[in-house]
Design a protein around this motif. Structure first.
Motif, mmCIF file in Angstrom:
data_model
loop_
_atom_site.group_PDB
_atom_site.id
_atom_site.type_symbol
_atom_site.label_atom_id
_atom_site.label_comp_id
_atom_site.label_asym_id
_atom_site.label_seq_id
_atom_site.Cartn_x
_atom_site.Cartn_y
_atom_site.Cartn_z
ATOM 1 N N PRO A 224 0.805 -1.228 0.000
ATOM 2 C CA PRO A 224 0.000 0.000 0.000
ATOM 3 C C PRO A 224 0.834 1.271 0.000
ATOM 4 C CG PRO A 224 -0.112 -1.105 2.134
ATOM 5 C CD PRO A 224 0.539 -2.066 1.183
ATOM 6 N N ALA A 225 2.097 1.177 0.435
ATOM 7 C CA ALA A 225 2.967 2.356 0.401
ATOM 8 C C ALA A 225 3.196 2.847 -1.022
ATOM 9 C CB ALA A 225 4.303 2.039 1.067
ATOM 10 N N GLU A 226 2.982 1.969 -2.016
ATOM 11 C CA GLU A 226 3.149 2.379 -3.406
ATOM 12 C C GLU A 226 2.217 3.532 -3.764
ATOM 13 O OE1 GLU A 226 2.276 0.681 -7.891
ATOM 14 O OE2 GLU A 226 2.658 -0.768 -6.290
ATOM 15 N N ASP A 227 0.938 3.406 -3.406
ATOM 16 C CA ASP A 227 -0.025 4.477 -3.695
ATOM 17 C C ASP A 227 0.295 5.743 -2.908
ATOM 18 O OD1 ASP A 227 -1.668 3.315 -5.638
ATOM 19 O OD2 ASP A 227 -3.037 2.445 -4.157
ATOM 20 N N LEU A 228 0.618 5.589 -1.634
ATOM 21 C CA LEU A 228 0.930 6.752 -0.798
ATOM 22 C C LEU A 228 2.115 7.522 -1.371
ATOM 23 C CD1 LEU A 228 0.548 4.918 2.620
ATOM 24 C CD2 LEU A 228 -0.881 6.855 1.893
ATOM 25 N N ALA A 229 3.135 6.800 -1.795
ATOM 26 C CA ALA A 229 4.341 7.443 -2.301
ATOM 27 C C ALA A 229 4.135 8.049 -3.685
ATOM 28 C CB ALA A 229 5.490 6.437 -2.338
ATOM 29 N N TRP A 230 3.351 7.388 -4.535
ATOM 30 C CA TRP A 230 3.087 7.929 -5.884
ATOM 31 C C TRP A 230 2.442 9.306 -5.769
ATOM 32 C CZ3 TRP A 230 4.907 6.618 -10.441
ATOM 33 C CH2 TRP A 230 4.248 6.997 -11.615
ATOM 34 N N LEU A 231 1.554 9.462 -4.807
ATOM 35 C CA LEU A 231 0.893 10.742 -4.565
ATOM 36 C C LEU A 231 1.889 11.818 -4.151
ATOM 37 C CD1 LEU A 231 -1.904 12.207 -4.178
ATOM 38 C CD2 LEU A 231 -1.847 11.367 -1.820
ATOM 39 N N CYS A 232 3.026 11.403 -3.556
ATOM 40 C CA CYS A 232 4.021 12.340 -3.035
ATOM 41 C C CYS A 232 5.196 12.562 -3.978
ATOM 42 C CB CYS A 232 4.556 11.838 -1.693
ATOM 43 S SG CYS A 232 3.309 11.642 -0.405
ATOM 44 N N ALA A 233 5.221 11.887 -5.110
ATOM 45 C CA ALA A 233 6.336 12.038 -6.040
ATOM 46 C C ALA A 233 6.391 13.472 -6.556
ATOM 47 C CB ALA A 233 6.181 11.065 -7.204
ATOM 48 N N PRO A 234 7.584 14.020 -6.755
ATOM 49 C CA PRO A 234 7.698 15.411 -7.228
ATOM 50 C C PRO A 234 6.895 15.704 -8.488
ATOM 51 C CG PRO A 234 9.830 14.619 -6.491
ATOM 52 C CD PRO A 234 8.900 13.429 -6.440
ATOM 53 N N ALA A 235 6.824 14.744 -9.405
ATOM 54 C CA ALA A 235 6.099 14.974 -10.662
ATOM 55 C C ALA A 235 4.633 15.252 -10.418
ATOM 56 C CB ALA A 235 6.253 13.768 -11.577
ATOM 57 N N TRP A 236 4.058 14.682 -9.338
ATOM 58 C CA TRP A 236 2.624 14.799 -9.096
ATOM 59 C C TRP A 236 2.293 15.855 -8.044
ATOM 60 C CZ3 TRP A 236 1.678 13.120 -13.378
ATOM 61 C CH2 TRP A 236 2.141 11.918 -13.870
ATOM 62 N N ARG A 237 3.257 16.755 -7.807
ATOM 63 C CA ARG A 237 2.975 17.925 -6.969
ATOM 64 C C ARG A 237 2.535 19.106 -7.833
ATOM 65 N NH1 ARG A 237 8.442 17.268 -3.211
ATOM 66 N NH2 ARG A 237 7.937 15.159 -2.479
#
Length: 328
Positions: A224-237
């Motif tokens: 589940p950390a995959e989804d949490l981290a994808w949301l925090c990736a620099p590209a998706w800020r």
């Protein structure tokens, strides 16, 4: 404002669904305002009204192996566990053997720059980080055994394969691969359902915050950390200054996730997945540029995405030097 399962401009397809067919699959007496939207590589998407209610129908493209019936089942399963998602109306297989699913339109916005900047979303921006964490927490309560169609996919191994298939020669990417292999988190825990592309652009937001999670076609089993981290990736800020979707802090996201799911994700694990998220995006940028350069699909957009590889290199170097949390 965009409404529905996915945003997009109107388009024309050679075989739009007829009002008669839409009436039949939705058990409606009247259908009108059928409009084609852009729907991606695996599906056609149309907006229409049935008995005065706005709906979206997605139909499988010829040759696609992505099951819309299975996706419809997954979205309804997620809804039943508290994940905000569009309400299913119907799903099945048409006379051509192509799958479809129909859902009610959810009003709101999907365009990230509007969500991050428009005054009408000022309150939503304060609420979203915790709401996004709660949505992922609710998804984490779903028994993966109830979604047997989903496969467990090792993301590090998968994108190593993709990079090799593309014959990518990139020292920064290789440095990231080496660090990720060396510091890989424990993989012995049971898998959870992972959305696979959880970020602004794939959620519908209204003035109160999160209205629906959409675009489930990349769902799989994993950490589940995959989804949490994808949301925090620099590209998706999207240019935002804060680490969670450009609008929130890690604590808001992780605390809300833990409160709903009963599981905690530590910052070290989140950082590992965030580095992988940035590496994946860099490889995706190469992949999309190659699609243009090789003549598979000539597109200014694909070519422009290829130019973002250098940005992911910079993001990765910042991540690998442990300075991301103190830099914009």
């Amino acid at each position: 404002m965009s409404e529905g399962l996915m945003s997009g401009s109107t388009s024309t397809f050679s075989s739009s669904p007829t009002p008669e067919w839409l009436r039949m699959i939705t058990s409606s007496s009247h259908v009108d305002d059928v409009v084609a939207l852009t729907g991606g590589a695996s599906r056609h998407t149309y907006r229409f009204r049935a008995d005065g209610r706005s709906m979206i129908v997605q139909r499988q493209r010829q040759g696609s192996d992505r099951s819309l019936v299975a996706e419809s089942h997954l979205v309804e399963l997620a809804r039943s566990h508290g994940v905000p998602a569009p309400e299913r109306v119907a799903s099945g297989t048409d006379d051509d053997g192509l799958e479809y699913h129909v859902a009610l339109v959810v009003a709101g916005e999907t365009i990230a720059r509007k969500i991050l900047r428009d005054e009408r979303f000022a309150f939503a921006r304060t609420a979203l980080p915790a709401q996004l964490g709660a949505a992922l927490g609710a998804l984490g309560t779903v028994d993966p055994g109830d979604a047997p169609e989903l496969d467990r996919i090792d993301q590090l191994d998968r994108f190593r394969e993709v990079a090799d298939e593309l014959d990518v020669v990139n020292p920064v990417f290789e440095l990231a691969f080496a660090r990720l292999r060396e510091e890989r988190p424990d993989r012995s825990q049971s898998a959870s359902i992972v959305h696979g592309d959880f970020r602004l652009g794939n959620v519908i937001v209204d003035e109160r915050g999160l209205a629906a999670v959409i675009d489930w076609e990349l769902a799989h089993l994993g950490d589940p950390a995959e989804d949490l981290a994808w949301l925090c990736a620099p590209a998706w800020r999207f240019g935002g200054s804060r680490p969670v979707a450009g609008i929130g802090e890690y604590e808001e996201l992780l605390d809300s996730y833990a409160a709903v799911s009963g599981r905690t994700v530590d910052r070290e694990t989140l950082t590992w997945w965030r580095i992988l998220a940035t590496l994946k995006w860099g490889i995706m940028c190469v992949q999309q540029a190659r699609t243009h350069l090789d003549g598979v699909a000539r597109s200014h957009e694909l070519a422009a995405i290829g130019r973002r590889v250098c940005q992911t290199e910079d993001d990765l170097l910042r991540e690998l030097n442990d300075v991301t949390d103190v830099l914009p």
